[in-house]
Each structure stands twice: as C-alpha cells, then as structure tokens.
Design an enzyme around this catalytic site. Structure first.
Site, PDB file in Angstrom:
ATOM      1  N   TRP A 119      13.550 -12.068 -49.348  1.00 41.02           N
ATOM      2  CA  TRP A 119      12.091 -12.162 -49.336  1.00 41.02           C
ATOM      3  C   TRP A 119      11.518 -12.111 -50.748  1.00 41.02           C
ATOM      4  O   TRP A 119      10.320 -12.097 -50.930  1.00 41.02           O
ATOM      5  CB  TRP A 119      11.497 -11.025 -48.505  1.00 41.02           C
ATOM      6  CG  TRP A 119      11.855 -11.144 -47.059  1.00 41.02           C
ATOM      7  CD1 TRP A 119      11.312 -11.972 -46.135  1.00 41.02           C
ATOM      8  CD2 TRP A 119      12.880 -10.408 -46.377  1.00 41.02           C
ATOM      9  NE1 TRP A 119      11.914 -11.800 -44.914  1.00 41.02           N
ATOM     10  CE2 TRP A 119      12.892 -10.842 -45.035  1.00 41.02           C
ATOM     11  CE3 TRP A 119      13.801  -9.430 -46.753  1.00 41.02           C
ATOM     12  CZ2 TRP A 119      13.751 -10.339 -44.078  1.00 41.02           C
ATOM     13  CZ3 TRP A 119      14.663  -8.919 -45.810  1.00 41.02           C
ATOM     14  CH2 TRP A 119      14.643  -9.371 -44.495  1.00 41.02           C
ATOM     15  N   GLY A 120      12.436 -12.094 -51.724  1.00 40.37           N
ATOM     16  CA  GLY A 120      11.988 -11.932 -53.103  1.00 40.37           C
ATOM     17  C   GLY A 120      11.352 -13.178 -53.678  1.00 40.37           C
ATOM     18  O   GLY A 120      11.503 -14.279 -53.202  1.00 40.37           O
ATOM     19  N   PRO A 155      15.462  -2.616 -54.596  1.00 44.46           N
ATOM     20  CA  PRO A 155      15.720  -1.236 -54.159  1.00 44.46           C
ATOM     21  C   PRO A 155      14.608  -0.274 -54.556  1.00 44.46           C
ATOM     22  O   PRO A 155      14.252   0.610 -53.778  1.00 44.46           O
ATOM     23  CB  PRO A 155      17.039  -0.904 -54.871  1.00 44.46           C
ATOM     24  CG  PRO A 155      17.728  -2.215 -55.017  1.00 44.46           C
ATOM     25  CD  PRO A 155      16.638  -3.206 -55.271  1.00 44.46           C
ATOM     26  N   ASP A 317     -21.451   7.836 -47.452  1.00 50.53           N
ATOM     27  CA  ASP A 317     -20.891   9.173 -47.641  1.00 50.53           C
ATOM     28  C   ASP A 317     -21.895  10.063 -48.374  1.00 50.53           C
ATOM     29  O   ASP A 317     -21.533  10.824 -49.260  1.00 50.53           O
ATOM     30  CB  ASP A 317     -19.578   9.071 -48.429  1.00 50.53           C
ATOM     31  CG  ASP A 317     -18.797  10.377 -48.423  1.00 50.53           C
ATOM     32  OD1 ASP A 317     -19.035  11.211 -47.523  1.00 50.53           O
ATOM     33  OD2 ASP A 317     -17.959  10.582 -49.327  1.00 50.53           O
TER      34      ASP A 317
END
Length: 499
Positions: A119-120, A155, A317
């Site tokens: 998938w790289g 990795p 917020d």
C-alpha cells in the site's frame, strides 16, 4: 526460493493502511492459507504435519514473539527481509504486535528499517499530481493523502498506528524516518508569514494553563499562550482538522474582545498555535453577585464572530474558562478549537454529542445534546447561563454532576434565580430567560443583546446618578452646617453685615 510463489501471512493486526474490506475477506480465507496448519483432518484425526515454508514460519514466529525460533531460522539462511504477497516483512509484523525484543533482534540481523508494503507510495507521487493552491483546505487534503499513502506503509507507521511506543522509540533510534508534519511545504517561499520557529519559544519557565493543551511560554520578550498538538496526535485526522480549522479562524479574527493571534508552528512537530496570554479567566465567587453583567463586553466579541463575512463563526464552546481577562479587567473570547464556519445554510449537525474532560457541558444548548441541527443561537444559550452565573455567583445547576446538566436542559429545566431581585433589575432577568428559550428562533441575536444591555446600563446609571446627586446635596448641607457651627463669628458677622 525465488521460483516459489509468495504467500500471505495473516495476523489479527494487519497493515495500518490495509483496507477494512480486505480484513474481512482474509479472515474468511485464513484457514485455507498454506503454511501453518492445525494438524487435524476432516474426520477429526491427527495428521502428520506438512513441511512449513520457512519464510512463512518466520512470519509466524515473529507474530508469536518466539525469539529463539526466529534466531534459529535466520541463522539457517532465511532472508530477514522476506516479503509476503502484501509486501510485508517480519519487521512489519513485529511493529504491529509491539514486540520490542523481536524488533531489536530483526534489526540486529539486518532488517531494513523502512520497507514499504504493497500500500506504500511516495510523497513525490502526491505532490507531482499538480500544483494545488496552498490554502489550508488543500493542505488538509494533502495531509490526508500523506497519512494514507505514506505513513501507513512502514513498520514505524504501523507501530504508531497501534500505539506501540517502545517500538516507535527503537525504530527511530535505528534511523526510521519520523513522519512529516501535515502542513509541511516544499520550498522556503511557501512558508506562511505567521510561521514561528520552535526555537523562538522558551518553555523553561512554562506553566500549564489547561490540562494537556495550553501552556505559557516566553516569545520575543513577552509571555504568550501556546496550544500544542503533540506527535502522538499527528495521525489523528480529527485533531489535525480541528487544529487547521482553528488556525484558519484565528488568522481572520481582529477584534478587541477576541484573543489576539500571534503566530504558529506548522513546519515541525509538535505543531503549535501562539496567542496573547491573558492571566485570568472568568471566575465568580459564590454569593458575591459575581460581576457586573452590564459591562460584560464579551458580547461585542461574540457579535463580531456571528457577523463575520462571508461566513459566520459559531463558537460552540462558550463557557467561563474560555472568556479570558487581562489585569485591567478587559474580557476576550478565546479557544476556537471546536468553532465552525457556518455556510449558506447557517446550520450544522454534530453526529454525536461528545463530552470532553477539558470542556464543561453545563453550557451546552439542548439541541446540541439531542444531536439536532443547530445554528448560531447555541452561543446565545451559553451566554445566558454565563450571564446568570455572574449574578448568582456559582455555575448553573450547581451542585449537580456535570453530565446530568445537559439532560436537565433537554427536559426544559433551567437554573433557578436565587440572587436578590435588585441584581436582576431593569429587565435583566427577562433578557436571560429570552436567551435560553427552548426554541432557538426565539433567542435574540448578539446585536439585539448589546442594545438591551446598553439600555439596562443607561437606566442603572440614571438611577445611580440621581442617588449620587441627592447624596452630594446632603453632603454639601452637612459641610456648610459644620463650618458655621465650628466658627460662630462667621455667623455673627453675616448678621451684622445684613443690618
């Protein structure tokens, strides 16, 4: 070995980039994959085990964390960088599983640190698709491609995805390339004007402002507030999107009642937003009548946000901890981490109400809690609660538990008015009730609120001026009386003069 067709080794933790659909298909086929069998035939009888492909055995032993078995296989001549059909090596497996000792052994045996699985891709393949505009939106898209096509191929990326922190440190120690920041640019000319070098910020005497988010720092001789997004959150698309959105908003904000944006760190990790530092936030002491709501000039800052062109800004917020105060008592609206630009529809819908330990849900409008569409009026609802808190001297529905309060709002309950009536004079109580109306359409705009507060302030000042004038008049009579009685000769001289 080259003549053999490659096989796929399956684990419960696949590549962090592998599509979820493939996981499901692979799990169904798992029992049929050649390699490690269970040794039982269809009749339930034990069979003689077949010869296991040594390369698949390497992957299996890595998955199991069998150091001795791995060592023996590699000493026998098995290639430590063997790849299965997905292009995955034993180091990929160890990184996913978080086997620190196995990672160390594989590196010692010559494992490549940054091998790509199937998938790289490369960053160049993304960047050379064309020259998109360097807007923050495009940078976010590039970031998403960057995450999906680059980070989740090695990795190190797998270890980051599965939060195997010890493995991350070990891989980086041996030269694994750390991730590129999401807003990274390719040339010096593209660096934003607001960019601040991380070495310009001095955290030696830093103080935590809010847990895990804001800290103080020294920058160019002044104290500033710094909001960080750490390296562990770089792969969290929601966190990065919120960071980029907040950065885009702060660049546009120019108002005396909105916290001032000073710059940002976007070309290295951790990414940071730097704003002016205001040492205090809105806080009210119990039963002291809190503060003077007529001078609550934050409404002007909120009106500025709501009337922003071409898109209004909903804060979402608004609470006392996000209203900051300088030493002179000047109030400013801060923290736009969950703010939104409202488009033409002027409404937004949140898929799920999220309670964060860093924010208070005491000030959340009922339509937000019920996951309904909402608009700018959610800020007006929050404002009403803060305004009442200023007078009452304690948070709404105190001492109810935090998570119980939104339910009370949704059931049409509102905080009681307990303070003396005189503190709610000239229509202040009616204004608060109007602002927290159940129907958002019935709530006034901040422009209307400003007019109401100005009117209330005028009435109050007129009444106070009348009282002050009467008091000064009595003071004048008292001073004259004292003067005359202190010097009787003055009084007799006046009578003699008249005669």
């Amino acid at each position: 070995m080259e003549g053999k067709s490659k096989t796929k080794f399956l684990t419960r933790k696949q590549s962090s980039k592998a599509p979820d659909k493939e996981y499901e298909e692979e799990e169904e086929e798992e029992d049929n994959v050649s390699g490690v069998g269970n040794g039982i035939n269809d009749l339930g009888e034990e069979e003689e085990p077949e010869t296991i492909d040594p390369t698949i055995k390497l992957m299996y032993l890595t998955n199991e964390g069998d150091l001795e078995g791995i060592n023996q296989l590699l000493d026998s001549g098995i290639n430590v960088n063997f790849r299965d059909t997905d292009g995955r090596t034993a180091l990929h497996i160890a990184a996913c599983q978080g086997c620190n000792d196995v990672v160390q052994l594989l590196i010692q045996k010559g494992a490549q640190i940054d091998p790509k699985d199937r998938w790289g891709s490369t960053l160049a393949s993304v960047m050379h698709l064309g020259e998109p505009e360097r807007s923050l939106f495009c940078q976010l898209l590039l970031y998403q491609l960057h995450i999906r096509l680059i980070l989740r191929r090695q990795p190190l990326a797998d270890a980051i995805h599965y939060k195997n922190h010890e493995v991350i440190k070990l891989l980086e120690k041996h030269g694994a390339k750390s991730m590129m920041v999401p807003m990274h640019v390719q040339s010096f000319q593209e660096i934003p004007e607001y960019e601040i070098g991380p070495d310009e910020l001095d955290f030696s005497n830093s103080v935590e402002i809010t847990k895990g988010t804001f800290r103080t720092a020294s920058w160019r001789g002044i104290e500033v507030a710094v909001k960080k997004i750490g390296e562990d959150l770089i792969t969290d698309e929601d966190k990065v999107r919120a960071f980029i959105d907040e950065l885009a908003l702060l660049q546009k904000m120019r108002h005396p009642n909105v916290v001032q944006f000073l710059g940002a760190v976007t070309q290295s990790t951790p990414m940071m937003i730097v704003t002016e530092y205001l040492p205090k936030f809105l806080r009210f002491k119990k039963r002291e009548g809190g503060g003077n709501p007529r001078n609550f000039n934050t409404v002007r800052g909120m009106n500025y946000l709501h009337e922003n062109k071409p898109e209004a800004v909903v804060h979402r917020d608004l609470e006392p901890s996000n209203i900051l105060r300088d030493d002179s008592g000047h109030l400013k609206v801060a923290d736009f981490g969950v703010s939104k630009l409202l488009k033409v529809a002027k409404t937004v819908k949140q898929d799920k109400f999220i309670f964060s330990p860093e924010t208070s849900c005491r000030y959340v409008a009922p339509e937000v809690f019920r996951n309904e569409e909402y608009d700018l009026k959610v800020d007006v609802f929050s404002f009403a609660l803060i305004l009442q808190e200023m007078i009452e001297g304690h948070p709404p529905f105190f001492p109810k538990q935090e998570e119980e309060v939104p339910k009370a709002y949704a059931e049409k309950e509102r905080p009681p008015f307990s303070a003396p009536e005189r503190l709610y004079s000239h229509g202040l109580r009616e204004l608060i009730k109007k602002c927290w109306s159940e129907n958002p359409a019935d709530r006034p705009t901040f422009r209307e609120i400003i007019k109401r507060l100005d009117g209330i302030d005028y009435l109050f000042m007129q009444k106070r001026r009348w009282k002050i004038n009467i008091f000064k008049c009595f003071e004048g009579f008292e001073a004259l009386w004292r003067k005359n009685h202190a010097c009787p000769s003055n009084l007799s001289s006046r009578f003699s003069t008249r005669q």
